[in-house]
Scaffold this motif. Structure first.
Motif, PDB file in Angstrom:
ATOM      1  N   LYS A   1       0.824  -1.212   0.000  1.00  0.00           N
ATOM      2  CA  LYS A   1       0.000   0.000   0.000  1.00  0.00           C
ATOM      3  C   LYS A   1       0.856   1.260   0.000  1.00  0.00           C
ATOM      4  O   LYS A   1       0.520   2.258  -0.653  1.00  0.00           O
ATOM      5  CB  LYS A   1      -0.930   0.004   1.222  1.00  0.00           C
ATOM      6  CG  LYS A   1      -2.024  -1.047   1.174  1.00  0.00           C
ATOM      7  CD  LYS A   1      -2.924  -0.965   2.392  1.00  0.00           C
ATOM      8  CE  LYS A   1      -4.031  -1.995   2.335  1.00  0.00           C
ATOM      9  NZ  LYS A   1      -4.932  -1.916   3.521  1.00  0.00           N
ATOM     10  N   THR A   2       1.970   1.219   0.727  1.00  0.00           N
ATOM     11  CA  THR A   2       2.810   2.406   0.856  1.00  0.00           C
ATOM     12  C   THR A   2       3.522   2.743  -0.448  1.00  0.00           C
ATOM     13  O   THR A   2       3.933   3.887  -0.671  1.00  0.00           O
ATOM     14  CB  THR A   2       3.821   2.213   1.998  1.00  0.00           C
ATOM     15  OG1 THR A   2       3.106   1.854   3.196  1.00  0.00           O
ATOM     16  CG2 THR A   2       4.595   3.492   2.302  1.00  0.00           C
ATOM     17  N   LEU A   3       3.653   1.768  -1.344  1.00  0.00           N
ATOM     18  CA  LEU A   3       4.262   2.036  -2.650  1.00  0.00           C
ATOM     19  C   LEU A   3       3.483   3.074  -3.454  1.00  0.00           C
ATOM     20  O   LEU A   3       4.031   3.678  -4.367  1.00  0.00           O
ATOM     21  CB  LEU A   3       4.357   0.734  -3.465  1.00  0.00           C
ATOM     22  CG  LEU A   3       5.541  -0.182  -3.168  1.00  0.00           C
ATOM     23  CD1 LEU A   3       5.392  -1.486  -3.939  1.00  0.00           C
ATOM     24  CD2 LEU A   3       6.865   0.494  -3.499  1.00  0.00           C
ATOM     25  N   THR A   4       2.225   3.283  -3.099  1.00  0.00           N
ATOM     26  CA  THR A   4       1.426   4.276  -3.823  1.00  0.00           C
ATOM     27  C   THR A   4       1.773   5.701  -3.411  1.00  0.00           C
ATOM     28  O   THR A   4       1.402   6.649  -4.111  1.00  0.00           O
ATOM     29  CB  THR A   4      -0.074   4.041  -3.600  1.00  0.00           C
ATOM     30  OG1 THR A   4      -0.383   4.220  -2.204  1.00  0.00           O
ATOM     31  CG2 THR A   4      -0.487   2.636  -4.017  1.00  0.00           C
ATOM     32  N   ILE A   5       2.489   5.868  -2.287  1.00  0.00           N
ATOM     33  CA  ILE A   5       2.788   7.216  -1.799  1.00  0.00           C
ATOM     34  C   ILE A   5       4.268   7.463  -1.547  1.00  0.00           C
ATOM     35  O   ILE A   5       4.687   8.603  -1.377  1.00  0.00           O
ATOM     36  CB  ILE A   5       1.990   7.522  -0.506  1.00  0.00           C
ATOM     37  CG1 ILE A   5       2.230   6.454   0.570  1.00  0.00           C
ATOM     38  CG2 ILE A   5       0.504   7.664  -0.799  1.00  0.00           C
ATOM     39  CD1 ILE A   5       1.581   6.749   1.899  1.00  0.00           C
ATOM     40  N   ILE A   6       5.080   6.388  -1.529  1.00  0.00           N
ATOM     41  CA  ILE A   6       6.528   6.502  -1.314  1.00  0.00           C
ATOM     42  C   ILE A   6       7.221   5.631  -2.351  1.00  0.00           C
ATOM     43  O   ILE A   6       6.828   4.478  -2.560  1.00  0.00           O
ATOM     44  CB  ILE A   6       6.919   6.066   0.112  1.00  0.00           C
ATOM     45  CG1 ILE A   6       6.292   6.985   1.159  1.00  0.00           C
ATOM     46  CG2 ILE A   6       8.439   6.038   0.280  1.00  0.00           C
ATOM     47  CD1 ILE A   6       6.553   6.565   2.594  1.00  0.00           C
ATOM     48  N   ASP A   7       8.252   6.160  -3.014  1.00  0.00           N
ATOM     49  CA  ASP A   7       8.921   5.370  -4.048  1.00  0.00           C
ATOM     50  C   ASP A   7       9.665   4.194  -3.427  1.00  0.00           C
ATOM     51  O   ASP A   7      10.009   4.196  -2.242  1.00  0.00           O
ATOM     52  CB  ASP A   7       9.855   6.238  -4.890  1.00  0.00           C
ATOM     53  CG  ASP A   7      11.064   6.746  -4.119  1.00  0.00           C
ATOM     54  OD1 ASP A   7      11.940   5.931  -3.778  1.00  0.00           O
ATOM     55  OD2 ASP A   7      11.135   7.957  -3.870  1.00  0.00           O
ATOM     56  N   GLU A   8       9.906   3.181  -4.256  1.00  0.00           N
ATOM     57  CA  GLU A   8      10.418   1.909  -3.745  1.00  0.00           C
ATOM     58  C   GLU A   8      11.779   2.043  -3.073  1.00  0.00           C
ATOM     59  O   GLU A   8      12.022   1.432  -2.029  1.00  0.00           O
ATOM     60  CB  GLU A   8      10.501   0.875  -4.864  1.00  0.00           C
ATOM     61  CG  GLU A   8      10.991  -0.481  -4.366  1.00  0.00           C
ATOM     62  CD  GLU A   8      10.848  -1.589  -5.390  1.00  0.00           C
ATOM     63  OE1 GLU A   8      11.740  -2.467  -5.421  1.00  0.00           O
ATOM     64  OE2 GLU A   8       9.864  -1.579  -6.158  1.00  0.00           O
ATOM     65  N   ASP A   9      12.679   2.833  -3.636  1.00  0.00           N
ATOM     66  CA  ASP A   9      14.019   2.955  -3.044  1.00  0.00           C
ATOM     67  C   ASP A   9      13.948   3.494  -1.618  1.00  0.00           C
ATOM     68  O   ASP A   9      14.621   2.977  -0.710  1.00  0.00           O
ATOM     69  CB  ASP A   9      14.898   3.856  -3.903  1.00  0.00           C
ATOM     70  CG  ASP A   9      15.342   3.187  -5.196  1.00  0.00           C
ATOM     71  OD1 ASP A   9      15.240   1.948  -5.283  1.00  0.00           O
ATOM     72  OD2 ASP A   9      15.787   3.900  -6.112  1.00  0.00           O
ATOM     73  N   GLN A  10      13.139   4.539  -1.411  1.00  0.00           N
ATOM     74  CA  GLN A  10      13.041   5.080  -0.058  1.00  0.00           C
ATOM     75  C   GLN A  10      12.299   4.111   0.862  1.00  0.00           C
ATOM     76  O   GLN A  10      12.663   3.959   2.032  1.00  0.00           O
ATOM     77  CB  GLN A  10      12.361   6.442  -0.021  1.00  0.00           C
ATOM     78  CG  GLN A  10      12.412   7.033   1.405  1.00  0.00           C
ATOM     79  CD  GLN A  10      11.849   8.411   1.537  1.00  0.00           C
ATOM     80  OE1 GLN A  10      10.924   8.785   0.818  1.00  0.00           O
ATOM     81  NE2 GLN A  10      12.386   9.191   2.466  1.00  0.00           N
ATOM     82  N   LEU A  11      11.283   3.432   0.319  1.00  0.00           N
ATOM     83  CA  LEU A  11      10.542   2.491   1.148  1.00  0.00           C
ATOM     84  C   LEU A  11      11.447   1.343   1.603  1.00  0.00           C
ATOM     85  O   LEU A  11      11.343   0.881   2.741  1.00  0.00           O
ATOM     86  CB  LEU A  11       9.328   1.947   0.391  1.00  0.00           C
ATOM     87  CG  LEU A  11       8.424   0.984   1.157  1.00  0.00           C
ATOM     88  CD1 LEU A  11       7.942   1.608   2.466  1.00  0.00           C
ATOM     89  CD2 LEU A  11       7.240   0.565   0.298  1.00  0.00           C
ATOM     90  N   ILE A  12      12.328   0.883   0.738  1.00  0.00           N
ATOM     91  CA  ILE A  12      13.287  -0.154   1.128  1.00  0.00           C
ATOM     92  C   ILE A  12      14.167   0.346   2.273  1.00  0.00           C
ATOM     93  O   ILE A  12      14.405  -0.368   3.255  1.00  0.00           O
ATOM     94  CB  ILE A  12      14.138  -0.584  -0.085  1.00  0.00           C
ATOM     95  CG1 ILE A  12      13.285  -1.406  -1.058  1.00  0.00           C
ATOM     96  CG2 ILE A  12      15.357  -1.397   0.359  1.00  0.00           C
ATOM     97  CD1 ILE A  12      13.950  -1.676  -2.389  1.00  0.00           C
ATOM     98  N   ALA A  13      14.620   1.588   2.160  1.00  0.00           N
ATOM     99  CA  ALA A  13      15.454   2.162   3.227  1.00  0.00           C
ATOM    100  C   ALA A  13      14.662   2.283   4.524  1.00  0.00           C
ATOM    101  O   ALA A  13      15.176   1.982   5.615  1.00  0.00           O
ATOM    102  CB  ALA A  13      15.982   3.528   2.795  1.00  0.00           C
ATOM    103  N   ILE A  14      13.413   2.717   4.437  1.00  0.00           N
ATOM    104  CA  ILE A  14      12.552   2.837   5.619  1.00  0.00           C
ATOM    105  C   ILE A  14      12.349   1.467   6.258  1.00  0.00           C
ATOM    106  O   ILE A  14      12.417   1.309   7.482  1.00  0.00           O
ATOM    107  CB  ILE A  14      11.195   3.460   5.237  1.00  0.00           C
ATOM    108  CG1 ILE A  14      11.378   4.929   4.839  1.00  0.00           C
ATOM    109  CG2 ILE A  14      10.198   3.351   6.393  1.00  0.00           C
ATOM    110  CD1 ILE A  14      10.151   5.537   4.179  1.00  0.00           C
TER     111      ILE A  14
END
Length: 203
Positions: A86-99
């Motif tokens: 779900k978060t991929l719709t509001i945060i790009d994948e590279d940053q989401l991986i870091a998060i």
């Protein structure tokens, strides 16, 4: 694998069938966690209403970040994977991986790190919390309403995630989540000895 006998899509009736249809419409399938929690469909519908009320008040980005932090602290692979998608719709994948790996080092604003820390503490040692914890959020710029919403979001995730873990619900891996993101989302909290990560089941 859960010992629960849940109705299939063909067997579902009434409110359960409506819940199944909603998931099929939005996701293309009915996840195992929906099937398990829809054994009490009235409670499941109220859960969905509760989370909608919290997320619409807190804002989707903050709600998802709090959810991811709480789910990691609990050790809930179900909710990390589902909300990672779900978060991929509001945060790009590279940053989401870091998060997902270490949110302290993911370039997030300090106030978002503070609310995620709060969610982790609520999920691991709520009995030790006091006014100082809420004050830290207030010092980070959150209003009292926002502090309440952050608390509700984390506490609600504890309810749902812990129910899935207690019932040994099969783990679904959502489509569209890359192998690298899956690995990051299943990364345990530092120092928990790997207890937070659960390998996806074949089912």
């Amino acid at each position: 694998m859960s010992i629960l006998n849940v109705p299939s899509e063909a067997e579902a009736t009434g409110l359960t069938a409506e819940i199944y249809r909603a998931d099929i419409t939005s996701m293309g399938y009915v996840p195992s966690h929906t099937k398990a929690m829809s054994l009490n469909p009235e409670a499941h519908l109220l859960w969905e209403s509760l989370t909608q009320a919290i997320s619409s008040s807190l804002g989707l980005r903050r709600y998802e970040l709090v959810t991811l932090a709480a789910a990691q602290a609990i050790g809930s692979s179900h909710c990390r994977l589902a909300h990672g998608k779900k978060t991929l719709t509001i945060i790009d994948e590279d940053q989401l991986i870091a998060i997902a790996r270490v949110y302290h080092h993911a370039g997030l604003p300090p106030e978002e790190v503070a609310m995620m820390d709060y969610a982790v503490k609520l999920s691991t040692d709520a009995a030790a919390m006091n006014d100082d914890d809420a004050q830290q959020l207030r010092d980070s710029g959150f209003s009292d309403r926002e502090i309440a919403d952050i608390t509700l979001a984390a506490a609600a995730r504890n309810y749902f995630s812990r129910a899935l873990l207690a019932l040994a619900v099969d783990l679904d891996v959502p489509t569209g989540v890359s192998t690298e993101l899956q690995s990051a989302l299943l990364t345990p909290l530092p120092g928990d000895g790997g207890q937070s990560a659960v390998e996806p089941s074949a089912g």
